[in-house]
Design an enzyme around this catalytic site. Structure first.
Site, PDB file in Angstrom:
ATOM      1  N   ARG A  24      13.795 -20.163  91.316  1.00 19.66           N
ATOM      2  CA  ARG A  24      12.415 -20.276  91.796  1.00 19.66           C
ATOM      3  C   ARG A  24      12.026 -21.735  92.062  1.00 19.66           C
ATOM      4  O   ARG A  24      11.307 -22.029  93.024  1.00 19.66           O
ATOM      5  CB  ARG A  24      11.467 -19.652  90.770  1.00 19.66           C
ATOM      6  CG  ARG A  24      10.048 -19.578  91.261  1.00 19.66           C
ATOM      7  CD  ARG A  24       9.210 -18.678  90.381  1.00 19.66           C
ATOM      8  NE  ARG A  24       7.863 -18.571  90.890  1.00 19.66           N
ATOM      9  CZ  ARG A  24       6.782 -18.784  90.150  1.00 19.66           C
ATOM     10  NH1 ARG A  24       6.899 -19.115  88.871  1.00 19.66           N
ATOM     11  NH2 ARG A  24       5.593 -18.667  90.684  1.00 19.66           N
ATOM     12  N   HIS A  28      10.453 -23.013  95.595  1.00 16.71           N
ATOM     13  CA  HIS A  28       9.162 -23.701  95.702  1.00 16.71           C
ATOM     14  C   HIS A  28       9.320 -25.079  96.303  1.00 16.71           C
ATOM     15  O   HIS A  28       8.508 -25.520  97.097  1.00 16.71           O
ATOM     16  CB  HIS A  28       8.496 -23.789  94.331  1.00 16.71           C
ATOM     17  CG  HIS A  28       7.830 -22.510  93.955  1.00 16.71           C
ATOM     18  ND1 HIS A  28       6.744 -22.448  93.125  1.00 16.71           N
ATOM     19  CD2 HIS A  28       8.094 -21.245  94.328  1.00 16.71           C
ATOM     20  CE1 HIS A  28       6.379 -21.183  93.003  1.00 16.71           C
ATOM     21  NE2 HIS A  28       7.175 -20.431  93.705  1.00 16.71           N
ATOM     22  N   SER A  38       9.831 -32.611  95.513  1.00 11.97           N
ATOM     23  CA  SER A  38       8.474 -32.987  95.109  1.00 11.97           C
ATOM     24  C   SER A  38       7.977 -32.085  93.977  1.00 11.97           C
ATOM     25  O   SER A  38       7.105 -32.476  93.219  1.00 11.97           O
ATOM     26  CB  SER A  38       7.522 -32.935  96.305  1.00 11.97           C
ATOM     27  OG  SER A  38       7.592 -31.691  96.950  1.00 11.97           O
ATOM     28  N   ASN A  56       2.011 -22.852  90.533  1.00 11.56           N
ATOM     29  CA  ASN A  56       3.229 -23.285  89.862  1.00 11.56           C
ATOM     30  C   ASN A  56       3.301 -22.853  88.423  1.00 11.56           C
ATOM     31  O   ASN A  56       4.268 -23.145  87.747  1.00 11.56           O
ATOM     32  CB  ASN A  56       3.268 -24.813  89.844  1.00 11.56           C
ATOM     33  CG  ASN A  56       3.998 -25.321  91.045  1.00 11.56           C
ATOM     34  OD1 ASN A  56       4.490 -24.540  91.828  1.00 11.56           O
ATOM     35  ND2 ASN A  56       4.052 -26.620  91.158  1.00 11.56           N
ATOM     36  N   HIS A 154      13.749 -11.793  93.588  1.00 13.40           N
ATOM     37  CA  HIS A 154      13.013 -11.160  92.486  1.00 13.40           C
ATOM     38  C   HIS A 154      13.868 -10.134  91.740  1.00 13.40           C
ATOM     39  O   HIS A 154      13.349  -9.426  90.888  1.00 13.40           O
ATOM     40  CB  HIS A 154      11.717 -10.524  93.013  1.00 13.40           C
ATOM     41  CG  HIS A 154      10.686 -11.551  93.396  1.00 13.40           C
ATOM     42  ND1 HIS A 154       9.510 -11.239  94.029  1.00 13.40           N
ATOM     43  CD2 HIS A 154      10.661 -12.894  93.216  1.00 13.40           C
ATOM     44  CE1 HIS A 154       8.813 -12.347  94.244  1.00 13.40           C
ATOM     45  NE2 HIS A 154       9.487 -13.365  93.763  1.00 13.40           N
TER      46      HIS A 154
HETATM   47  C1  HEM Z   1       8.169 -13.312  99.530  1.00 10.99           C
HETATM   48  C2  HEM Z   1       7.237 -14.085  99.047  1.00 10.99           C
HETATM   49  C3  HEM Z   1       7.179 -14.437  97.582  1.00 10.99           C
HETATM   50  C4  HEM Z   1       6.095 -14.296  96.792  1.00 10.99           C
HETATM   51  C5  HEM Z   1       4.715 -13.778  97.214  1.00 10.99           C
HETATM   52  C6  HEM Z   1       6.487 -14.702  95.463  1.00 10.99           C
HETATM   53  C7  HEM Z   1       5.639 -14.714  94.377  1.00 10.99           C
HETATM   54  C8  HEM Z   1       6.056 -14.858  93.076  1.00 10.99           C
HETATM   55  C9  HEM Z   1       5.191 -14.703  91.925  1.00 10.99           C
HETATM   56  C10 HEM Z   1       3.697 -14.422  91.982  1.00 10.99           C
HETATM   57  C11 HEM Z   1       5.965 -14.861  90.821  1.00 10.99           C
HETATM   58  C12 HEM Z   1       5.534 -14.747  89.378  1.00 10.99           C
HETATM   59  C13 HEM Z   1       4.663 -15.887  88.928  1.00 10.99           C
HETATM   60  C14 HEM Z   1       4.104 -15.548  87.575  1.00 10.99           C
HETATM   61  O1  HEM Z   1       3.230 -14.677  87.522  1.00 10.99           O
HETATM   62  O2  HEM Z   1       4.599 -16.103  86.575  1.00 10.99           O
HETATM   63  C15 HEM Z   1       7.322 -15.124  91.268  1.00 10.99           C
HETATM   64  C16 HEM Z   1       8.407 -15.313  90.432  1.00 10.99           C
HETATM   65  C17 HEM Z   1       9.675 -15.560  90.879  1.00 10.99           C
HETATM   66  N1  HEM Z   1      10.060 -15.791  92.188  1.00 10.99           N
HETATM   67 FE1  HEM Z   1       8.946 -15.390  93.824  1.00 10.99          FE
HETATM   68  N2  HEM Z   1       7.790 -15.080  95.476  1.00 10.99           N
HETATM   69  C18 HEM Z   1       8.264 -14.943  96.745  1.00 10.99           C
HETATM   70  C19 HEM Z   1       9.540 -15.252  97.198  1.00 10.99           C
HETATM   71  C20 HEM Z   1      10.553 -15.712  96.385  1.00 10.99           C
HETATM   72  C21 HEM Z   1      11.833 -16.192  96.865  1.00 10.99           C
HETATM   73  C22 HEM Z   1      12.209 -16.337  98.327  1.00 10.99           C
HETATM   74  C23 HEM Z   1      12.572 -16.506  95.758  1.00 10.99           C
HETATM   75  C24 HEM Z   1      13.976 -17.053  95.673  1.00 10.99           C
HETATM   76  C25 HEM Z   1      14.918 -16.796  96.548  1.00 10.99           C
HETATM   77  C26 HEM Z   1      11.763 -16.207  94.601  1.00 10.99           C
HETATM   78  C27 HEM Z   1      12.172 -16.316  93.309  1.00 10.99           C
HETATM   79  C28 HEM Z   1      11.404 -16.026  92.201  1.00 10.99           C
HETATM   80  C29 HEM Z   1      11.930 -15.914  90.851  1.00 10.99           C
HETATM   81  C30 HEM Z   1      13.392 -16.046  90.459  1.00 10.99           C
HETATM   82  C31 HEM Z   1      10.842 -15.632  90.016  1.00 10.99           C
HETATM   83  C32 HEM Z   1      10.879 -15.439  88.485  1.00 10.99           C
HETATM   84  C33 HEM Z   1      10.727 -16.764  87.788  1.00 10.99           C
HETATM   85  C34 HEM Z   1      10.893 -16.677  86.270  1.00 10.99           C
HETATM   86  O3  HEM Z   1      11.159 -15.607  85.713  1.00 10.99           O
HETATM   87  O4  HEM Z   1      10.753 -17.730  85.648  1.00 10.99           O
HETATM   88  N3  HEM Z   1      10.537 -15.750  95.019  1.00 10.99           N
HETATM   89  N4  HEM Z   1       7.335 -15.128  92.648  1.00 10.99           N
HETATM   90  C1  NAG Z   2      -1.764 -24.482  85.503  1.00  7.32           C
HETATM   91  C2  NAG Z   2      -0.441 -24.503  84.837  1.00  7.32           C
HETATM   92  O1  NAG Z   2      -0.091 -23.589  84.125  1.00  7.32           O
HETATM   93  N1  NAG Z   2       0.316 -25.571  85.072  1.00  7.32           N
HETATM   94  C3  NAG Z   2       1.639 -25.742  84.504  1.00  7.32           C
HETATM   95  C4  NAG Z   2       2.625 -26.010  85.639  1.00  7.32           C
HETATM   96  O2  NAG Z   2       3.909 -26.316  85.102  1.00  7.32           O
HETATM   97  C5  NAG Z   2       3.948 -27.391  84.203  1.00  7.32           C
HETATM   98  C6  NAG Z   2       5.383 -27.644  83.801  1.00  7.32           C
HETATM   99  O3  NAG Z   2       5.975 -26.528  83.197  1.00  7.32           O
HETATM  100  C7  NAG Z   2       3.056 -27.115  82.981  1.00  7.32           C
HETATM  101  O4  NAG Z   2       3.061 -28.212  82.093  1.00  7.32           O
HETATM  102  C8  NAG Z   2       1.641 -26.855  83.469  1.00  7.32           C
HETATM  103  O5  NAG Z   2       0.808 -26.518  82.388  1.00  7.32           O
END
Ligand code: HEM
Ligand code: NAG
Ligand code: NAG
Length: 282
Positions: A24, A28, A38, A56, A154
């Site tokens: 992720r 980003h 960045s 983020n 995902h």
């Molecule tokens: C298609 C549009 C996408 C949207 C709207 C989106 C949105 C999100 C959101 C909302 C989360 C969870 C954030 C949270 O609630 O903690 C997430 C997690 C994640 N996203 Fe996406 N994402 C997108 C595309 C992608 C792409 C292209 C990748 C990588 C190829 C990706 C990889 C991930 C991964 C691996 C997580 C899990 C992170 C974790 O468990 O720490 N996403 N994404």
């Molecule tokens: C708003 C928020 O949750 N920001 C977090 C973004 O990621 C950094 C690094 O893990 C955190 O320190 C922030 O609190």
């Protein structure tokens, strides 16, 4: 590449959920501004960095990137950029948890700008529908197949309740009832800091994510919309049926992701620490 692979391997072996964090981070970094690390910069007094923006929230894996950078700086100072480290670490993390291998061409430069509000327009919201996702990814040079395959990222990781509770309220017709009540229970118990996995095999890179979309068990609106929209349903069905085809399309998409270039005229730098831009030399 050997150093990156060793450190990622060790980290992911110790905590398999870090693979999701590293993938992720790279995504980003590529979408906000352009592939220039960045996302790694810390905020400075008077300037709030990308990583502190709301979008983020829950980014993970910064410590792994720091460790890779420190080790590389000890071996060959000033050569490998943080942007290249992010791309390599994501690739190796995906491979470690069962995903496909692909080449990562190097030569990205690190940028000097990280501003929290940049993430608001550049990052996809989890509430976008398929047409909006196609448009947004299109602005970065991705076609529909790339977008659907990359969403398959995902297959790893989790989302927190605020990212999916609106779906529980408004999307009953495209949400499996049993899945909905288990999500509702998770969020009413744990609040905003509770999370749910995207699919049942959240530490394995596989095609299960697409199978669950067919079962209306997509976690985010932006996941489920890929199955509900006629523009993308065929691709979801193909990836669900044939994991090899998903892997192929994913590597194509990641290849393009790594090519998103720094704007011409901004040559960037090789950051000494991934968390701060270098001091000007004049
Ligand atoms: C298609 C549009 C996408 C949207 C709207 C989106 C949105 C999100 C959101 C909302 C989360 C969870 C954030 C949270 O609630 O903690 C997430 C997690 C994640 N996203 Fe996406 N994402 C997108 C595309 C992608 C792409 C292209 C990748 C990588 C190829 C990706 C990889 C991930 C991964 C691996 C997580 C899990 C992170 C974790 O468990 O720490 N996403 N994404
Ligand atoms: C708003 C928020 O949750 N920001 C977090 C973004 O990621 C950094 C690094 O893990 C955190 O320190 C922030 O609190
Ligand atoms: C998708 O979202 C856009 C922007 O919010 C909206 O204009 C469009 O009508 C939506 N499309 C569908 C099919 O719901």
């Amino acid at each position: 590449e050997y150093i990156v692979r060793n450190i990622v391997g060790e980290a992911v072996m110790g905590d398999p959920t870090l693979a999701a964090g590293l993938l992720r981070l790279h995504f980003h970094d590529c979408f906000v501004q352009v592939r220039d690390a960045s996302v790694l910069l810390d905020s400075t007094p008077g300037s709030k960095a990308e990583k502190d923006a709301l979008a983020n929230k829950s980014l993970r894996g910064f410590e792994v990137i720091d460790k890779i950078k420190d080790t590389l700086e000890a071996q060959c100072p000033g050569v490998v950029t943080c942007a290249d480290i992010l791309a390599l670490a994501a690739r190796d993390a995906v491979l470690m948890v069962g995903g496909p291998y692909y080449d990562v061409p190097q030569g990205r430069r690190d940028g000097r700008r990280s501003v929290d509000t940049d993430t608001l327009t550049a990052l996809p919201s989890p509430f976008l529908n398929a047409s909006a996702l196609i448009t947004l990814f299109g602005t970065h040079g991705f076609n529909v197949q790339d977008m659907v395959a990359l969403s398959g990222g995902h297959t790893l990781g989790v989302a927190h309740c605020p990212s999916f509770t609106p779906r529980l309220k408004f999307e009953a017709s495209t949400l499996d009832a049993g899945f909905a009540s288990s999500l509702a229970a998770t969020c009413s118990k744990g609040g905003d800091s509770a999370s749910a996995t995207f699919d049942r095999t959240s530490t394995a890179f596989d095609g299960v994510y697409f199978k669950e979309l067919q079962q209306r068990r997509g976690l985010l609106s932006s996941d489920q919309t890929l199955y509900e929209s006629p523009e993308t349903q065929r691709l979801v069905n193909m990836f669900a049926m044939n994991q090899g085809y998903f892997f192929y399309a994913f590597t194509q998409g990641m290849g393009k992701m790594g090519q998103i270039d720094l704007k011409e005229g901004d040559r960037g730098e090789v950051r000494k620490s991934c968390r701060v831009v270098n001091k000007p030399s004049w």
